[in-house]
Design a protein around this motif. Structure first.
Motif, PDB file in Angstrom:
ATOM      1  N   ARG A  14       0.840  -1.206   0.000  1.00 59.18           N
ATOM      2  CA  ARG A  14       0.000   0.000   0.000  1.00 59.18           C
ATOM      3  C   ARG A  14       0.875   1.256   0.000  1.00 59.18           C
ATOM      4  NH1 ARG A  14      -3.039  -2.868   4.074  1.00 59.18           N
ATOM      5  NH2 ARG A  14      -4.953  -3.709   3.185  1.00 59.18           N
ATOM      6  N   PHE A  18       0.075   2.809  -3.468  1.00 59.03           N
ATOM      7  CA  PHE A  18      -0.951   3.823  -3.214  1.00 59.03           C
ATOM      8  C   PHE A  18      -0.358   5.160  -2.760  1.00 59.03           C
ATOM      9  CE2 PHE A  18      -4.484   0.494  -2.202  1.00 59.03           C
ATOM     10  CZ  PHE A  18      -4.519   0.168  -3.557  1.00 59.03           C
ATOM     11  N   ASP A  19       0.572   5.086  -1.793  1.00 61.54           N
ATOM     12  CA  ASP A  19       1.159   6.316  -1.261  1.00 61.54           C
ATOM     13  C   ASP A  19       2.335   6.817  -2.101  1.00 61.54           C
ATOM     14  OD1 ASP A  19      -0.680   6.012   0.767  1.00 61.54           O
ATOM     15  OD2 ASP A  19       0.735   5.029   2.131  1.00 61.54           O
TER      16      ASP A  19
END
Length: 318
Positions: A14, A18-19
């Motif tokens: 993630r 995502f980040d």
């Protein structure tokens, strides 16, 4: 994999996807080395915790290109994305892509040979004007007659030479004559023999591939009648390249209309440094496959649907 390890892999995934943190930043945050993060991200993909999907129409065409190129050891395969396009627009897009490819490969080329047919006519029509006055264009097969003259090799060669601002030759003979004896007589005339000899020394060839049984330009022009079609079918012909009829294994068909063709043989294409085939239409898949098996070309440029049908045929799924 333990639940704790799975949780760790999901966490760093993630953070990475995502980040958009770097592997070094993630390593600092979780208190491990960067190689551990790198191996963890790879394991997350291997275990199916992370799946990368590229939503890009071109991605499928790249896969098709690689599959065909690898299977037949081609120098290049260009699959032009044409899905959901109207037929005429798809033809235009394919022709523009092929013209662009040819222009990029004119380095160290002094003589271009070109065949005939609807696809090559469309290619030249979309060709931009770009001066290459050091080039010469040579027709690879005879091209005389009054029916659909714009599709004949002499006319296509002339139109291409105008776009390139260079000279061209003309082959003063029909593509297919009435008898083998007449062809032999034509081959002895200097005006025909000299051009064919020059055609054997080209640096780059642009050819089409045809299906003589469906949407055939040769049948439309009148070169192929019911008698000829029966003959080539009995000989196992599945397609033609530069008006030379070939069988499914890529071999040249014997005792057929081939003995009446005025043009360079496909065997001569093997001596050409660059042979580019531009093909449009899924009805030509058998002919394309035979050409690839024969090893007559180095580059294949085709539309997406034809490439899809070709790969299915290669895998034995059709």
């Amino acid at each position: 994999m333990t639940d704790q390890e799975k949780k760790f892999l999901l966490k760093i995934s993630r953070m990475y996807y995502f980040d958009e943190l770097t592997q070094a930043e993630i390593a600092k945050k979780v208190g491990v080395s960067r190689p551990i993060i790198s191996k963890g991200l790879q394991k997350a993909r291997n275990e199916g915790l992370v799946e990368i999907i590229i939503h890009d129409q071109a991605f499928q065409t790249i896969n098709l290109e690689q599959e065909i190129e690898t299977a037949f050891s081609l120098v290049d395969v260009v699959v032009v994305p044409t899905a959901d396009m109207p037929a005429e627009i798809a033809k235009s897009v394919l022709s523009k892509a092929a013209a662009s490819y040819v222009l990029k490969h004119l380095k160290d080329v002094s003589k271009i040979g070109i065949s005939w047919g609807t696809t090559l006519y469309n290619l030249v029509k979309e060709f931009p004007n770009e001066a290459h006055d050091d080039l010469k264009v040579i027709p690879l097969v005879g091209g005389m007659g009054s029916n659909r003259i714009e599709l004949h090799s002499n006319q296509i060669a002339y139109e291409l030479s105008k776009k390139l601002g260079c000279s061209c030759e003309s082959l003063y003979a029909p593509a297919i004559v009435e008898s083998e004896n007449f062809r032999d007589l034509l081959l002895q005339t200097p005006t025909v023999a000299d051009v064919l000899e020059e055609a054997k020394k080209i640096d780059l060839a642009i050819v089409g591939i045809g299906n003589p049984y469906m949407n055939s330009t040769m049948e439309e022009i009148g070169y192929l009648g019911a008698k000829e079609l029966r003959s080539i079918k009995e000989a196992g012909v599945v397609g033609d390249i530069n008006s030379c009829f070939i069988c499914a294994d890529g071999s040249i068909a014997k005792d057929t209309i081939n003995e009446r063709v005025v043009g360079i043989r496909v065997d001569d294409l093997r001596n050409v440094g660059k042979v580019i085939a531009v093909v449009e239409g899924a009805h030509k898949v058998e002919a394309i496959l035979a050409t690839l098996r024969g090893g007559y070309i180095h580059t294949l440029i085709t539309d997406e649907q034809t490439a899809v049908e070709l790969t299915l045929k290669m895998r034995g799924q059709k």
